[in-house]
Write an enzyme that holds these catalytic residues in place. Structure first.
Site, PDB file in Angstrom:
ATOM      1  N   ARG A  27     -46.816  20.445 -15.627  1.00  0.00           N
ATOM      2  CA  ARG A  27     -47.247  21.786 -16.016  1.00  0.00           C
ATOM      3  C   ARG A  27     -47.458  21.881 -17.527  1.00  0.00           C
ATOM      4  NH1 ARG A  27     -44.126  26.151 -17.251  1.00  0.00           N
ATOM      5  NH2 ARG A  27     -42.285  25.033 -16.490  1.00  0.00           N
ATOM      6  N   ARG A  28     -46.560  21.246 -18.275  1.00  0.00           N
ATOM      7  CA  ARG A  28     -46.679  21.296 -19.723  1.00  0.00           C
ATOM      8  C   ARG A  28     -47.465  20.097 -20.246  1.00  0.00           C
ATOM      9  NH1 ARG A  28     -40.473  22.342 -21.432  1.00  0.00           N
ATOM     10  NH2 ARG A  28     -40.134  20.873 -19.710  1.00  0.00           N
ATOM     11  N   ASP A  46     -50.871  23.878 -13.478  1.00  0.00           N
ATOM     12  CA  ASP A  46     -49.817  24.605 -12.782  1.00  0.00           C
ATOM     13  C   ASP A  46     -50.004  24.410 -11.284  1.00  0.00           C
ATOM     14  OD1 ASP A  46     -47.914  26.304 -11.799  1.00  0.00           O
ATOM     15  OD2 ASP A  46     -48.803  28.139 -12.626  1.00  0.00           O
ATOM     16  N   GLN A 110     -39.955  12.313  -3.595  1.00  0.00           N
ATOM     17  CA  GLN A 110     -38.585  12.102  -4.063  1.00  0.00           C
ATOM     18  C   GLN A 110     -37.747  13.335  -3.774  1.00  0.00           C
ATOM     19  OE1 GLN A 110     -37.854  10.580  -8.112  1.00  0.00           O
ATOM     20  NE2 GLN A 110     -36.359  12.237  -8.281  1.00  0.00           N
ATOM     21  N   LYS A 114     -28.851  16.081  -1.706  1.00  0.00           N
ATOM     22  CA  LYS A 114     -28.702  17.448  -1.224  1.00  0.00           C
ATOM     23  C   LYS A 114     -29.320  17.595   0.168  1.00  0.00           C
ATOM     24  CE  LYS A 114     -30.207  19.797  -4.829  1.00  0.00           C
ATOM     25  NZ  LYS A 114     -30.582  21.000  -5.599  1.00  0.00           N
ATOM     26  N   TYR A 147     -35.966  20.534   0.536  1.00  0.00           N
ATOM     27  CA  TYR A 147     -36.304  19.155   0.892  1.00  0.00           C
ATOM     28  C   TYR A 147     -36.840  19.087   2.321  1.00  0.00           C
ATOM     29  CZ  TYR A 147     -33.653  17.458  -3.201  1.00  0.00           C
ATOM     30  OH  TYR A 147     -33.203  17.186  -4.471  1.00  0.00           O
ATOM     31  N   ILE A 171     -29.472  10.383 -10.621  1.00  0.00           N
ATOM     32  CA  ILE A 171     -30.455   9.522 -11.278  1.00  0.00           C
ATOM     33  C   ILE A 171     -30.062   9.285 -12.732  1.00  0.00           C
ATOM     34  CG2 ILE A 171     -32.871   9.239 -11.923  1.00  0.00           C
ATOM     35  CD1 ILE A 171     -33.602  11.060  -9.589  1.00  0.00           C
ATOM     36  N   SER A 178     -36.099  16.588 -17.507  1.00  0.00           N
ATOM     37  CA  SER A 178     -35.607  16.602 -16.138  1.00  0.00           C
ATOM     38  C   SER A 178     -34.611  17.739 -15.966  1.00  0.00           C
ATOM     39  CB  SER A 178     -34.947  15.264 -15.796  1.00  0.00           C
ATOM     40  OG  SER A 178     -35.874  14.205 -15.947  1.00  0.00           O
TER      41      SER A 178
END
Length: 355
Positions: A27-28, A46, A110, A114, A147, A171, A178
């Protein structure tokens, strides 16, 4: 973290399915620390907006063959997480598959553990629902989980689109962007303790201190994702992804003390300690550290996730995933967690993220 390692791995001359032409997107705009040489081109858009996604990705729909999806947005409730994350993936898939010349044939998704534990805000007691070690064929939990929504979305596109799902543990990699960056958060915590002469206390529970947990080196995760994208047997399958070893936090915490140059403090459950509370208002201290050491200009609140660290270090169960399925299907990637911690800390230092 994952995106950087995927780009590096795809550029390796020995990468399966290569040579690859790599497009990066987010997005950035591309961060200054990301090696632009790893990418053929970078596209900022976006994904939650279908018009913007169509405008930016339609010109590439006849060129893109593989999509490595590591994007995530985190909202206040899991229902909101489902909406935004499913929308983003759906928009990108729609644009890359709707054109007459579309070439997209595989998506790697990915996710994480969870999938087995449920979202952070779930109500069901973990001890009543968990099956350990985590195995890919474990039934889904009876609670909302974005997920699950993403997996179902991919399944709805297959065939003709193939996919693979990669359920990582904690990770370990390098990034300032992140959302859940455990290692960078702990590194910032250690730097603040060292700067102010505070004890580098373990911000978790006795159970977590003394029981097993696993991690995922971002390089192993990238290797597994590329392997699945280039291996026909791995199509439409889900795989756990860890380093293949386990450790106790009391062992790793000593190693972290050595890496960060702080004194080891034995765990004392009689002393109440909340790392979230302890780090409140420490943003100005981090600003001083950044200036003093000439680091990349970052804000502590944007690069840390103390709430997530507190959550992970308070597990009342052994956080371990089975890698048997991966090995049965032919993936044998692994890493020594203690060695990769040192490697990534050194890389974070070389990238001027931490002192």
């Amino acid at each position: 973290m994952a995106g950087l390692s995927i780009a590096e791995s795809l550029n390796s001359p020995t990468a399966l399915g290569g040579p690859w032409k790599v497009y990066g997107s987010a997005r950035r705009s591309i961060p200054t620390w990301f090696p632009s040489s790893l990418l053929h081109s970078y596209i900022s858009f976006d994904a939650a907006s279908l018009p913007d996604t169509r405008r930016k990705l339609s010109p590439l729909s006849a060129e893109i063959t593989h999509l490595f999806w590591v994007a995530i947005q985190v909202r206040e409730t899991e229902e909101q997480n489902i909406l935004v994350n499913q929308t983003m993936l759906s928009n990108v898939l729609h644009v890359l598959t709707s054109g007459s010349g579309s070439r997209l044939r595989h998506v790697t998704l990915q996710t994480g553990t969870k999938h087995y534990m449920g979202p952070f805000d779930r109500v069901l007691p973990l001890s009543q629902t968990l099956s350990l070690p985590f195995r890919e064929d474990t039934p889904r939990l009876p609670c909302p989980n974005f997920y699950y929504a993403q997996e179902d979305l991919l399944a709805s596109h297959s065939p003709p689109l193939a996919y693979s799902v990669h359920r990582s543990s904690i990770i370990i990699g390098a990034s300032t962007r992140s959302f859940y960056n455990f290692l960078l958060t702990v590194a910032v915590y250690a730097a603040i303790c060292k700067h102010e002469g505070l004890p580098f206390r373990f911000p978790g529970t006795r159970y977590a201190w003394e029981h097993f947990v696993d991690m995922t080196d971002a390089r192993v995760l990238a290797e597994q994702q590329i392997w699945a994208a280039a291996t026909s047997r791995a199509k439409n399958e889900a795989f756990n992804c860890t380093n293949g070893d386990v450790f106790m936090w009391k062992t790793l915490w000593k190693a972290l003390c050595d890496v960060f140059g702080v004194e080891f403090v034995p765990f004392d459950e009689n002393e109440e300690f909340d790392v979230v509370v302890a780090m409140e208002g420490k943003g100005k201290v981090w600003d001083e550290i950044v200036r003093e050491h000439g680091l990349e200009r970052t804000k502590m609140e944007e690069i840390t996730c103390f709430g997530a660290v507190r959550y992970v270090l308070s597990f009342g169960f052994q956080h371990v995933s089975s890698m048997t399925k991966s090995r049965e299907y032919g993936f044998f990637g692994y890493a020594d967690t203690l060695k990769c911690i040192r490697l990534w800390v050194n890389r974070l230092r070389n990238m001027k993220f931490i002192p």
